[in-house]
Write a protein that holds these residues in place. Structure first.
Motif, PDB file in Angstrom:
ATOM      1  N   SER A 273     -40.264 -38.681  31.274  1.00 30.41           N
ATOM      2  CA  SER A 273     -39.323 -39.087  32.325  1.00 30.41           C
ATOM      3  C   SER A 273     -38.851 -40.529  32.154  1.00 30.41           C
ATOM      4  O   SER A 273     -37.740 -40.878  32.574  1.00 30.41           O
ATOM      5  CB  SER A 273     -39.978 -38.934  33.706  1.00 30.41           C
ATOM      6  OG  SER A 273     -40.318 -37.586  33.954  1.00 30.41           O
ATOM      7  N   THR A 274     -39.691 -41.367  31.566  1.00 26.91           N
ATOM      8  CA  THR A 274     -39.378 -42.807  31.513  1.00 26.91           C
ATOM      9  C   THR A 274     -39.152 -43.337  30.105  1.00 26.91           C
ATOM     10  O   THR A 274     -38.540 -44.400  29.943  1.00 26.91           O
ATOM     11  CB  THR A 274     -40.522 -43.623  32.143  1.00 26.91           C
ATOM     12  OG1 THR A 274     -41.725 -43.417  31.387  1.00 26.91           O
ATOM     13  CG2 THR A 274     -40.745 -43.200  33.586  1.00 26.91           C
ATOM     14  N   LYS A 275     -39.663 -42.626  29.095  1.00 27.60           N
ATOM     15  CA  LYS A 275     -39.620 -43.089  27.699  1.00 27.60           C
ATOM     16  C   LYS A 275     -40.270 -44.463  27.546  1.00 27.60           C
ATOM     17  O   LYS A 275     -39.862 -45.269  26.700  1.00 27.60           O
ATOM     18  CB  LYS A 275     -38.165 -43.137  27.194  1.00 27.60           C
ATOM     19  CG  LYS A 275     -37.445 -41.806  27.205  1.00 27.60           C
ATOM     20  CD  LYS A 275     -38.079 -40.838  26.214  1.00 27.60           C
ATOM     21  CE  LYS A 275     -37.253 -39.573  26.060  1.00 27.60           C
ATOM     22  NZ  LYS A 275     -37.227 -38.754  27.284  1.00 27.60           N
ATOM     23  N   SER A 276     -41.297 -44.716  28.332  1.00 29.19           N
ATOM     24  CA  SER A 276     -41.915 -46.047  28.329  1.00 29.19           C
ATOM     25  C   SER A 276     -43.425 -45.937  28.503  1.00 29.19           C
ATOM     26  O   SER A 276     -43.902 -45.376  29.504  1.00 29.19           O
ATOM     27  CB  SER A 276     -41.324 -46.900  29.460  1.00 29.19           C
ATOM     28  OG  SER A 276     -42.080 -48.079  29.668  1.00 29.19           O
ATOM     29  N   GLU A 277     -44.165 -46.473  27.537  1.00 30.12           N
ATOM     30  CA  GLU A 277     -45.622 -46.526  27.663  1.00 30.12           C
ATOM     31  C   GLU A 277     -46.037 -47.461  28.789  1.00 30.12           C
ATOM     32  O   GLU A 277     -47.072 -47.245  29.439  1.00 30.12           O
ATOM     33  CB  GLU A 277     -46.263 -46.986  26.351  1.00 30.12           C
ATOM     34  CG  GLU A 277     -46.244 -45.966  25.230  1.00 30.12           C
ATOM     35  CD  GLU A 277     -45.008 -46.066  24.355  1.00 30.12           C
ATOM     36  OE1 GLU A 277     -44.965 -45.399  23.308  1.00 30.12           O
ATOM     37  OE2 GLU A 277     -44.082 -46.818  24.722  1.00 30.12           O
ATOM     38  N   LEU A 278     -45.247 -48.512  29.024  1.00 31.16           N
ATOM     39  CA  LEU A 278     -45.568 -49.434  30.119  1.00 31.16           C
ATOM     40  C   LEU A 278     -45.485 -48.722  31.464  1.00 31.16           C
ATOM     41  O   LEU A 278     -46.323 -48.954  32.350  1.00 31.16           O
ATOM     42  CB  LEU A 278     -44.618 -50.633  30.095  1.00 31.16           C
ATOM     43  CG  LEU A 278     -44.871 -51.717  31.163  1.00 31.16           C
ATOM     44  CD1 LEU A 278     -46.295 -52.265  31.049  1.00 31.16           C
ATOM     45  CD2 LEU A 278     -43.844 -52.847  31.037  1.00 31.16           C
ATOM     46  N   SER A 279     -44.501 -47.849  31.633  1.00 32.46           N
ATOM     47  CA  SER A 279     -44.384 -47.080  32.876  1.00 32.46           C
ATOM     48  C   SER A 279     -45.586 -46.155  33.060  1.00 32.46           C
ATOM     49  O   SER A 279     -46.079 -45.981  34.174  1.00 32.46           O
ATOM     50  CB  SER A 279     -43.093 -46.254  32.874  1.00 32.46           C
ATOM     51  OG  SER A 279     -41.960 -47.102  32.887  1.00 32.46           O
ATOM     52  N   LEU A 280     -46.065 -45.577  31.963  1.00 35.96           N
ATOM     53  CA  LEU A 280     -47.256 -44.734  32.032  1.00 35.96           C
ATOM     54  C   LEU A 280     -48.466 -45.574  32.438  1.00 35.96           C
ATOM     55  O   LEU A 280     -49.292 -45.149  33.253  1.00 35.96           O
ATOM     56  CB  LEU A 280     -47.504 -44.054  30.683  1.00 35.96           C
ATOM     57  CG  LEU A 280     -48.762 -43.188  30.571  1.00 35.96           C
ATOM     58  CD1 LEU A 280     -48.792 -42.119  31.650  1.00 35.96           C
ATOM     59  CD2 LEU A 280     -48.832 -42.543  29.180  1.00 35.96           C
ATOM     60  N   GLY A 281     -48.570 -46.786  31.889  1.00 40.82           N
ATOM     61  CA  GLY A 281     -49.649 -47.686  32.281  1.00 40.82           C
ATOM     62  C   GLY A 281     -49.565 -48.084  33.741  1.00 40.82           C
ATOM     63  O   GLY A 281     -50.574 -48.124  34.448  1.00 40.82           O
ATOM     64  N   ASN A 282     -48.355 -48.362  34.216  1.00 40.23           N
ATOM     65  CA  ASN A 282     -48.165 -48.709  35.633  1.00 40.23           C
ATOM     66  C   ASN A 282     -48.498 -47.531  36.545  1.00 40.23           C
ATOM     67  O   ASN A 282     -49.054 -47.710  37.636  1.00 40.23           O
ATOM     68  CB  ASN A 282     -46.719 -49.156  35.871  1.00 40.23           C
ATOM     69  CG  ASN A 282     -46.421 -50.503  35.239  1.00 40.23           C
ATOM     70  OD1 ASN A 282     -47.316 -51.316  35.013  1.00 40.23           O
ATOM     71  ND2 ASN A 282     -45.153 -50.747  34.934  1.00 40.23           N
ATOM     72  N   TYR A 283     -48.136 -46.338  36.095  1.00 46.32           N
ATOM     73  CA  TYR A 283     -48.461 -45.119  36.852  1.00 46.32           C
ATOM     74  C   TYR A 283     -49.987 -44.992  37.017  1.00 46.32           C
ATOM     75  O   TYR A 283     -50.490 -44.740  38.121  1.00 46.32           O
ATOM     76  CB  TYR A 283     -47.902 -43.900  36.112  1.00 46.32           C
ATOM     77  CG  TYR A 283     -48.242 -42.568  36.732  1.00 46.32           C
ATOM     78  CD1 TYR A 283     -47.446 -42.017  37.724  1.00 46.32           C
ATOM     79  CD2 TYR A 283     -49.358 -41.846  36.311  1.00 46.32           C
ATOM     80  CE1 TYR A 283     -47.745 -40.791  38.296  1.00 46.32           C
ATOM     81  CE2 TYR A 283     -49.670 -40.618  36.872  1.00 46.32           C
ATOM     82  CZ  TYR A 283     -48.859 -40.091  37.858  1.00 46.32           C
ATOM     83  OH  TYR A 283     -49.175 -38.877  38.418  1.00 46.32           O
ATOM     84  N   SER A 284     -50.700 -45.179  35.935  1.00 44.43           N
ATOM     85  CA  SER A 284     -52.167 -45.101  35.992  1.00 44.43           C
ATOM     86  C   SER A 284     -52.741 -46.198  36.864  1.00 44.43           C
ATOM     87  O   SER A 284     -53.726 -45.984  37.588  1.00 44.43           O
ATOM     88  CB  SER A 284     -52.754 -45.196  34.574  1.00 44.43           C
ATOM     89  OG  SER A 284     -52.343 -44.106  33.786  1.00 44.43           O
ATOM     90  N   LEU A 285     -52.130 -47.383  36.818  1.00 48.84           N
ATOM     91  CA  LEU A 285     -52.593 -48.509  37.630  1.00 48.84           C
ATOM     92  C   LEU A 285     -52.503 -48.174  39.120  1.00 48.84           C
ATOM     93  O   LEU A 285     -53.464 -48.368  39.874  1.00 48.84           O
ATOM     94  CB  LEU A 285     -51.759 -49.754  37.322  1.00 48.84           C
ATOM     95  CG  LEU A 285     -52.083 -51.020  38.130  1.00 48.84           C
ATOM     96  CD1 LEU A 285     -53.461 -51.545  37.739  1.00 48.84           C
ATOM     97  CD2 LEU A 285     -51.017 -52.088  37.918  1.00 48.84           C
ATOM     98  N   VAL A 286     -51.357 -47.657  39.544  1.00 50.20           N
ATOM     99  CA  VAL A 286     -51.138 -47.368  40.959  1.00 50.20           C
ATOM    100  C   VAL A 286     -52.018 -46.213  41.425  1.00 50.20           C
ATOM    101  O   VAL A 286     -52.733 -46.311  42.436  1.00 50.20           O
ATOM    102  CB  VAL A 286     -49.650 -47.042  41.225  1.00 50.20           C
ATOM    103  CG1 VAL A 286     -49.455 -46.568  42.661  1.00 50.20           C
ATOM    104  CG2 VAL A 286     -48.786 -48.259  40.953  1.00 50.20           C
ATOM    105  N   THR A 287     -51.988 -45.099  40.683  1.00 46.33           N
ATOM    106  CA  THR A 287     -52.736 -43.916  41.127  1.00 46.33           C
ATOM    107  C   THR A 287     -54.244 -44.157  41.086  1.00 46.33           C
ATOM    108  O   THR A 287     -54.978 -43.698  41.976  1.00 46.33           O
ATOM    109  CB  THR A 287     -52.380 -42.689  40.272  1.00 46.33           C
ATOM    110  OG1 THR A 287     -52.606 -42.984  38.884  1.00 46.33           O
ATOM    111  CG2 THR A 287     -50.923 -42.310  40.466  1.00 46.33           C
ATOM    112  N   SER A 288     -54.714 -44.872  40.093  1.00 50.38           N
ATOM    113  CA  SER A 288     -56.147 -45.139  40.009  1.00 50.38           C
ATOM    114  C   SER A 288     -56.595 -46.139  41.064  1.00 50.38           C
ATOM    115  O   SER A 288     -57.735 -46.078  41.530  1.00 50.38           O
ATOM    116  CB  SER A 288     -56.519 -45.646  38.615  1.00 50.38           C
ATOM    117  OG  SER A 288     -56.282 -44.662  37.640  1.00 50.38           O
ATOM    118  N   ALA A 289     -55.719 -47.070  41.450  1.00 54.20           N
ATOM    119  CA  ALA A 289     -56.056 -47.998  42.537  1.00 54.20           C
ATOM    120  C   ALA A 289     -56.256 -47.226  43.844  1.00 54.20           C
ATOM    121  O   ALA A 289     -57.196 -47.501  44.609  1.00 54.20           O
ATOM    122  CB  ALA A 289     -54.954 -49.041  42.696  1.00 54.20           C
ATOM    123  N   VAL A 290     -55.400 -46.245  44.079  1.00 55.36           N
ATOM    124  CA  VAL A 290     -55.545 -45.399  45.265  1.00 55.36           C
ATOM    125  C   VAL A 290     -56.837 -44.581  45.165  1.00 55.36           C
ATOM    126  O   VAL A 290     -57.599 -44.459  46.129  1.00 55.36           O
ATOM    127  CB  VAL A 290     -54.334 -44.460  45.417  1.00 55.36           C
ATOM    128  CG1 VAL A 290     -54.552 -43.486  46.571  1.00 55.36           C
ATOM    129  CG2 VAL A 290     -53.061 -45.272  45.645  1.00 55.36           C
TER     130      VAL A 290
END
Length: 437
Positions: A273-290
Motif C-alpha cells: 500500500s505504501t511502497k515504503s519500509e519506513l511506513s511499515l516500521g511506523n505501522y509496527s511502532l504504533v500498533t505495538s505501542a497500543v
C-alpha cells in the motif's frame, strides 16, 4: 488420560478457595520461595531470553517477507516459505521431544538461537537468490523455531505455577510488544536511510548478533533435565482418548488458522500500500505501542475467572475489524485494523495460553509428560497454520482479485472465533466438574 484431582475438581483449590499450584504428589511438596503471584529470578531470566529472541526475530522478520517480495513480486514464494517454516517447526517439535526429555533442554534452547543466527547468515550470503531457496530457508527457520519454542515452553511450564502464569504471560506479551514496537521501526528507518540493500544487510546482521547474545544469556538459566522416556505416540493417543484435549487442540488449530497467513500478509499489505519500509516500521511502532499498553493493563488486572468472556471479547474484535477491508484496503484501514487487534489480542491470547498450560499441570500424568503435551500443543498450532497457508495458496493460484482476497482474509481471520467455540466448551466442562465436586 486426564484425571480429576482428589477433590474431584478439574482445577484443584486450596482451603481458601484460590487456585492451587500445578499437581505434585504429596511427598514432593515444596515451600513457595516467592510471594504468591510474583515471578522469581529464573522466571525473569527466562523473560530476558524470550525478549532477546523476539527482538532479533522482529527486527528482521517482517522485512524478510518484504525482501522476498521485492526480489519477486508474487505471493507463492512467500507462502511456501511460510508453509515450510511451520512444517519443519512441527516436525522438529516431534523429533526434538526425545532430546528434550532425555538431555539438558537448555541445549535445545540454545540450538534454536544458533540455527536462527544461521538462518540470517544464509539470507546474507544468498542475497538476491533468496527467493529461489525460499522453501529451504523456511525449513531452516522452522528448525530454529521448533528447537527454541519447544524448550522455552517446557521451561516456562516448569518455572511458572497457576498463581503466576497469567502474570508471566502478561509480562511476556508486554515485553514482546515493546520489542515489536521499536525493532521494526528501527529497521524501517535504517533501510529507508541507507542506499540499495545496505539497510537489509545491516538489520539481518543485527538479528544474527542478538541471537548470539541470547545464547550467552541462556547459560545463566539453571540446567533442567526431564526424567522418563519420550513417548512418540503420546500426542496421537491423547487426541484419540481425551475429549478435553481434543477441544484444546481444536482451539489451538483455530488460532493457527489465522496466524499462518496473517503472520506475513498484513505486513506485506502495508508495504504494497505504501511502497515504503519506513511506513511499515511506523505501522509496527504504533500498533505495538497500543499492544504494549494493552498487555500492561491485562498483566496488572487479569484474573483466571475472566478468561472465558475476555477471550470472546478479543475474538469478536479481531474478527469483526476485518470487515473494514471490504470498504477499502489502504494504509489508514490497515492502521485501524492493527490498533484494534493490538487492543484485543491480549484479551484473547492470555486466556488460551494459560488455560492450555493449566491442562498440562492438572495431574501427575500431565507433569510427567509435559514435554509430550507441549509437542501436542505445537502440533495443533502448526496444523492450523499449515491449513491456513495451503488454503491461501489454493485460492491465490486461481485468483488474486482483491474481492477474493478480502473474503479469504475474513474466512481465515475468523480462526479466533473457532478457537473460542472449542475452548468455551472446555470452560463449561471445567465449571461442571467444579460443581460436581
Amino acid at each position: 488420560m486426564q484425571q480429576k484431582t482428589k477433590s474431584g475438581t478439574f482445577f484443584p483449590r486450596s482451603a481458601k478457595g484460590a487456585v492451587s499450584q500445578d499437581w505434585s504428589p504429596p511427598s514432593a511438596a515444596q515451600p513457595l520461595r516467592r510471594k504468591e503471584g510474583h515471578l522469581d529470578n529464573q522466571a525473569k531470566l527466562l523473560l530476558l531470553v524470550n525478549i532477546l529472541f523476539i527482538a532479533a526475530s522482529t527486527l528482521s522478520g517482517a522485512f524478510v517477507t518484504v525482501y522476498l517480495w521485492k526480489v519477486k513480486s508474487q505471493f507463492a514464494p512467500i507462502a511456501w516459505f511460510t508453509f515450510a517454516t511451520h512444517f519443519a517447526g512441527a516436525l522438529t517439535f516431534w523429533l526434538a521431544g526425545a532430546w528434550i526429555k532425555r538431555a539438558n533442554k537448555m541445549n535445545a534452547l540454545r540450538a534454536g538461537m544458533a540455527v536462527s543466527a544461521f538462518f540470517y547468515l544464509l539470507v546474507l550470503l544468498l542475497g538476491q537468490h533468496t527467493v529461489q531457496y525460499a522453501a529451504l530457508l523456511g525449513i531452516v527457520q522452522g528448525l530454529a523455531s521448533g528447537f527454541f519454542w519447544l524448550a522455552f515452553n517446557v521451561v516456562y511450564f516448569e518455572i511458572t505455577e497457576r498463581d503466576n502464569r497469567d502474570r508471566f504471560n502478561g509480562w511476556s506479551g508486554l515485553l514482546a510488544s515493546g520489542a515489536g514496537m521499536l525493532a521494526p521501526w528501527i529497521s524501517g528507518l535504517l533501510i529507508a536511510k541507507m542506499p540499495d540493500k545496505t539497510g537489509y544487510t545491516l538489520i539481518f546482521s543485527l538479528s544474527l548478533c542478538l541471537f548470539i547474545v541470547g545464547m550467552i544469556v541462556s547459560f545463566f538459566l539453571q540446567k533442567r533435565q526431564t526424567d522418563g522416556d519420550y513417548s512418540w505416540q503420546f500426542a496421537f493417543r491423547t487426541l484419540r482418548n481425551n475429549p478435553n484435549w481434543r477441544l484444546a487442540a481444536g482451539a489451538l488449530a483455530g488460532q493457527g488458522l489465522r496466524e499462518g497467513v496473517f503472520g506475513f500478509m498484513i505486513s506485506l499489505l502495508v508495504y504494497i500500500s505504501t511502497k515504503s519500509e519506513l511506513s511499515l516500521g511506523n505501522y509496527s511502532l504504533v500498533t505495538s505501542a497500543v499492544g504494549l499498553a494493552s498487555y500492561f493493563f491485562i498483566g496488572k488486572l487479569f484474573k483466571p475467572a475472566y478468561r472465558k468472556w475476555s477471550m470472546l471479547a478479543g475474538a469478536v474484535v479481531m474478527t469483526g475489524v476485518l470487515l473494514i477491508f471490504f470498504w477499502q484496503i489502504s494504509y489508514t484501514t490497515l492502521l485501524v485494523f492493527g490498533i484494534a487487534v493490538a487492543l484485543a489480542y491480549p484479551l484473547y491470547s492470555v486466556p488460551i495460553l494459560s488455560t492450555v498450560f493449566d491442562l498440562i499441570g492438572t495431574n501427575a500424568e500431565g507433569v510427567q509428560h509435559r514435554v509430550e503435551y507441549v509437542v501436542l500443543r505445537e502440533f495443533a498450532l502448526d496444523a492450523g497454520r499449515m491449513i491456513g497457508v495451503l488454503l491461501f495458496l489454493a485460492v491465490t493460484s486461481v485468483s488474486t482479485d482483491p474481492a477474493t482476497l478480502k473474503w479469504l482474509i475474513l474466512a481465515l481471520g475468523s480462526g479466533p472465533l473457532i478457537a473460542w467455540l472449542c475452548l468455551s466448551r472446555l470452560f463449561s466442562i471445567v465449571h461442571s466438574e467444579r460443581t460436581d465436586g
